[in-house]
Design a protein around this motif. Structure first.
Motif, PDB file in Angstrom:
ATOM      1  N   SER A  79       0.946  -1.071   0.087  1.00  0.00           N
ATOM      2  CA  SER A  79      -0.066   0.093   0.072  1.00  0.00           C
ATOM      3  C   SER A  79       0.954   1.141   0.012  1.00  0.00           C
ATOM      4  CB  SER A  79      -0.982   0.077   1.168  1.00  0.00           C
ATOM      5  OG  SER A  79      -0.196   0.079   2.475  1.00  0.00           O
ATOM      6  N   LEU A  82       2.949   2.944  -4.114  1.00  0.00           N
ATOM      7  CA  LEU A  82       2.639   4.014  -5.076  1.00  0.00           C
ATOM      8  C   LEU A  82       2.788   5.316  -4.597  1.00  0.00           C
ATOM      9  CD1 LEU A  82      -0.475   2.720  -6.920  1.00  0.00           C
ATOM     10  CD2 LEU A  82       1.703   2.842  -7.894  1.00  0.00           C
ATOM     11  N   PRO A  83       2.154   5.804  -3.407  1.00  0.00           N
ATOM     12  CA  PRO A  83       2.450   6.986  -2.822  1.00  0.00           C
ATOM     13  C   PRO A  83       3.713   7.331  -2.778  1.00  0.00           C
ATOM     14  CG  PRO A  83       1.543   5.623  -1.247  1.00  0.00           C
ATOM     15  CD  PRO A  83       1.298   5.022  -2.589  1.00  0.00           C
ATOM     16  N   ILE A  86       5.658   7.741  -6.366  1.00  0.00           N
ATOM     17  CA  ILE A  86       5.229   9.167  -6.999  1.00  0.00           C
ATOM     18  C   ILE A  86       5.741  10.424  -6.176  1.00  0.00           C
ATOM     19  CG2 ILE A  86       3.390  10.657  -7.529  1.00  0.00           C
ATOM     20  CD1 ILE A  86       3.515   8.395  -9.281  1.00  0.00           C
ATOM     21  N   LEU A 166      -4.145   7.692 -15.751  1.00  0.00           N
ATOM     22  CA  LEU A 166      -3.187   7.598 -14.561  1.00  0.00           C
ATOM     23  C   LEU A 166      -3.968   6.944 -13.740  1.00  0.00           C
ATOM     24  CD1 LEU A 166      -1.159  10.975 -14.627  1.00  0.00           C
ATOM     25  CD2 LEU A 166      -0.521   8.716 -15.300  1.00  0.00           C
ATOM     26  N   VAL A 167      -5.319   7.177 -13.444  1.00  0.00           N
ATOM     27  CA  VAL A 167      -5.933   6.553 -12.334  1.00  0.00           C
ATOM     28  C   VAL A 167      -6.160   4.937 -12.594  1.00  0.00           C
ATOM     29  CG1 VAL A 167      -8.022   6.487 -10.969  1.00  0.00           C
ATOM     30  CG2 VAL A 167      -7.151   8.538 -11.772  1.00  0.00           C
ATOM     31  N   CYS A 170      -3.062   3.030 -11.801  1.00  0.00           N
ATOM     32  CA  CYS A 170      -2.720   2.591 -10.459  1.00  0.00           C
ATOM     33  C   CYS A 170      -3.235   1.192 -10.082  1.00  0.00           C
ATOM     34  CB  CYS A 170      -3.180   3.520  -9.469  1.00  0.00           C
ATOM     35  SG  CYS A 170      -2.626   5.058  -9.571  1.00  0.00           S
ATOM     36  N   ILE A 171      -3.905   0.702 -10.953  1.00  0.00           N
ATOM     37  CA  ILE A 171      -4.531  -0.717 -10.794  1.00  0.00           C
ATOM     38  C   ILE A 171      -4.199  -1.514 -11.692  1.00  0.00           C
ATOM     39  CG2 ILE A 171      -6.221   0.171  -9.025  1.00  0.00           C
ATOM     40  CD1 ILE A 171      -8.332  -0.141 -11.171  1.00  0.00           C
ATOM     41  N   GLN A 173      -2.470  -2.699 -16.063  1.00  0.00           N
ATOM     42  CA  GLN A 173      -1.577  -2.457 -17.072  1.00  0.00           C
ATOM     43  C   GLN A 173      -2.198  -3.078 -18.258  1.00  0.00           C
ATOM     44  OE1 GLN A 173       2.351  -4.455 -16.491  1.00  0.00           O
ATOM     45  NE2 GLN A 173       1.426  -4.808 -14.493  1.00  0.00           N
ATOM     46  N   ALA A 201      -0.652  -2.950 -10.994  1.00  0.00           N
ATOM     47  CA  ALA A 201      -0.241  -1.695 -11.154  1.00  0.00           C
ATOM     48  C   ALA A 201       0.812  -1.473 -12.257  1.00  0.00           C
ATOM     49  CB  ALA A 201       0.267  -0.776  -9.784  1.00  0.00           C
ATOM     50  N   ILE A 203       3.515   0.272 -12.941  1.00  0.00           N
ATOM     51  CA  ILE A 203       4.595   1.049 -12.112  1.00  0.00           C
ATOM     52  C   ILE A 203       5.387   1.877 -12.955  1.00  0.00           C
ATOM     53  CG2 ILE A 203       6.602   0.774 -10.602  1.00  0.00           C
ATOM     54  CD1 ILE A 203       4.100   0.368  -9.162  1.00  0.00           C
ATOM     55  N   LEU A 206       3.573   5.110 -14.227  1.00  0.00           N
ATOM     56  CA  LEU A 206       3.642   5.816 -13.274  1.00  0.00           C
ATOM     57  C   LEU A 206       5.123   6.592 -13.186  1.00  0.00           C
ATOM     58  CD1 LEU A 206       1.275   3.955 -10.881  1.00  0.00           C
ATOM     59  CD2 LEU A 206       0.674   6.184 -12.113  1.00  0.00           C
TER      60      LEU A 206
END
Length: 484
Positions: A79, A82-83, A86, A166-167, A170-171, A173, A201, A203, A206
């Motif tokens: 979890s 991603l944050p 980025i 982009l949203v 996140c989940i 490909q 995701a 990655i 992103l």
């Protein structure tokens, strides 16, 4: 004077530490690493006890119960990915001078390419010399083949670099798959193509977006300061949360390892079938991870690589336990900054990119596995085909996600290069779960040493630039006490 000075006690700050104090200080400093290593050892012991506690096989539900706490720990780590990626990339690139970020990026990519090629070449030399597939008793599984084209896989790799949403990235490909026709005699090149989104995701996409956004903020100057401050604050907050989660790693790793030991089939049978292949990959990973990469670090920095690696012990044990370089990323960044004194502008720029594209262990494993399978199938490979395997394995390692056993997916692409059927992947599935842990550890070693090399080569430029408050906090003190 001598007698007087020996009579009066020294000031507390100058008084030398006793052996007991040194031992306590060392234990306090390395408590988390010791606990995590204990978690791995405890997991192996618990798994063996559970395996031998009864004659009948453990059911999938029972194994799920054993793995429950480990799964929760892995979810917590994932979890953060991603944050953290980025915010780290945007804040690191945005706060650097554009010319410096270009130099750091070029040095990092150059290092990634050289080490990946070295890993592939080393793997090919060992597997051709040892020939573990000659006379192997490995039997083929009856799983269906996957219809994957090398061209489609490489094109999807580039497509995923530029996600349209982009949203959604996140989940999921993008993946292109040929649709099997009713007439199976039609060649694969003429099958209808189906484009779909698969879970996981994106990655790579992103990372590309975060890099471009960071460059843009750096170019905008004062106008971008509010948005850049937001990402810097988010990056700092994610590292605080990471430190909280890190203290759960001993328990999480214990149950992750115990569940794998409990569910695996007879170890004797696996060793008999795939022993030489397992040893070939393991020896290649050890040589690359503990001789080639440290040697490169020493040549470029003239510093002790093994002390540097020992400071990364917490991240390496977590990589072995979770089998995910992406999940290990927060811990690796924390170890680099706090234990090895690496500038946060370097770690938060280099490490997220490295966790995505620098997969030395995966590239080595895929080259060895493809040639091993060709030896089992008695398919001779020319020098040109070995070159093709090395190039494809390098590309496949870039496309492999930083998640457990992602290399099996891209392995199909490498097999296609030497015209071997895709379902031959399952010749090696029995030991892949264990080798995956070793190659993930080597991946993290490669990323971490790369950050140290880039930091050393960029030290003059970094010193000439003003630091942000977050980046300078105790940085000089950490570097003074932990520099190698």
């Amino acid at each position: 004077m001598k007698e007087r000075s020996s009579y009066y006690p020294q000031e507390p700050s100058k008084r030398p530490k006793t052996k007991g104090q040194k031992m306590r200080s060392c234990l306090r400093h390395n408590a988390l690493t010791i606990l995590t290593v204990s978690g791995v050892v405890g997991g192996v012991i618990l798994g063996i006890i559970l395996r031998n506690s009864r004659t009948e096989k453990w059911t999938p539900r029972e194994i799920m119960y054993i793995n429950y706490l480990g799964d929760l720990f892995l979810r917590m780590l994932k979890s953060l990915i991603l944050p953290l990626i980025i915010s780290s990339l945007v804040s690191a690139i945005g706060s650097l001078d554009l010319s410096l970020s270009g130099k750091i990026g070029a040095r990092a990519i150059g290092y990634y390419m050289v080490t990946t090629i070295c890993a592939v070449v080393l793997g090919i030399i060992l597997v051709v010399s040892i020939q573990p597939g000659v006379g192997s008793s490995a039997s083929e599984s009856k799983r269906p083949a996957q219809n994957v084209s090398t061209v489609d896989t490489l094109m999807d790799l580039v497509r995923n670099m530029f996600p349209p949403n982009l949203v959604q990235a996140c989940i999921s490909q993008h993946r292109t798959e040929p649709k099997p026709p009713e007439n199976e005699s039609i060649p694969l090149e003429e099958w209808e193509l189906v484009e779909k989104e698969v879970s996981g995701a994106n990655i790579l996409g992103l990372v590309v977006f975060a890099t471009v956004l960071g460059i843009t903020l750096g170019k905008m100057g004062p106008q971008a300061k509010p948005l850049l401050s937001f990402f810097e604050s988010l990056s700092g907050a994610m590292m605080v949360i990471t430190n909280w989660v890190i203290w759960l790693s001993p328990i999480g790793v214990l149950f992750l390892v115990a569940s794998k030991i409990t569910e695996m089939k007879s170890l004797d049978e696996i060793v008999a079938q795939l022993g030489m292949y397992f040893l070939t990959v393991l020896v290649a990973l050890i040589i690359h991870g503990f001789l080639v990469l440290p040697g490169m670090y020493f040549l470029l920095t003239k510093k002790n690589p093994y002390r540097y690696i020992s400071n990364m012990a917490q991240a390496l044990v977590t990589a072995f336990g979770t089998s995910s370089s992406s999940a290990t990323l927060p811990i690796a960044i924390s170890c680099l900054e706090e234990r090895n004194g690496i500038d946060s502008r370097v770690t938060r720029f280099v490490m997220p990119i490295g966790a995505t594209v620098n997969m030395d262990g995966t590239a080595l494993y895929e080259a060895v596995a493809a040639i091993f399978i060709s030896q089992v199938r008695k398919v001779g490979l020319s020098f040109g085909q070995l070159i093709a395997v090395s190039i494809t394995a390098t590309a496949a390692s870039i496309g492999a996600a930083g998640i457990p056993q992602a290399g099996l997916v891209t392995m199909v692409m490498v097999l296609d290069t030497v015209r071997l059927p895709a379902n031959d992947v399952f010749l090696i599935i029995a030991v892949d779960w264990l080798l995956d842990r070793f190659r993930t550890t080597v991946n993290v070693i490669g990323d971490s040493l790369g950050a140290g090399i880039v930091h050393h080569l960029s030290r003059n430029e970094l010193a000439s630039m003003p630091h942000h408050p977050q980046q300078t906090q105790n940085g000089a003190e950490r570097h003074a006490t932990t520099s190698i």
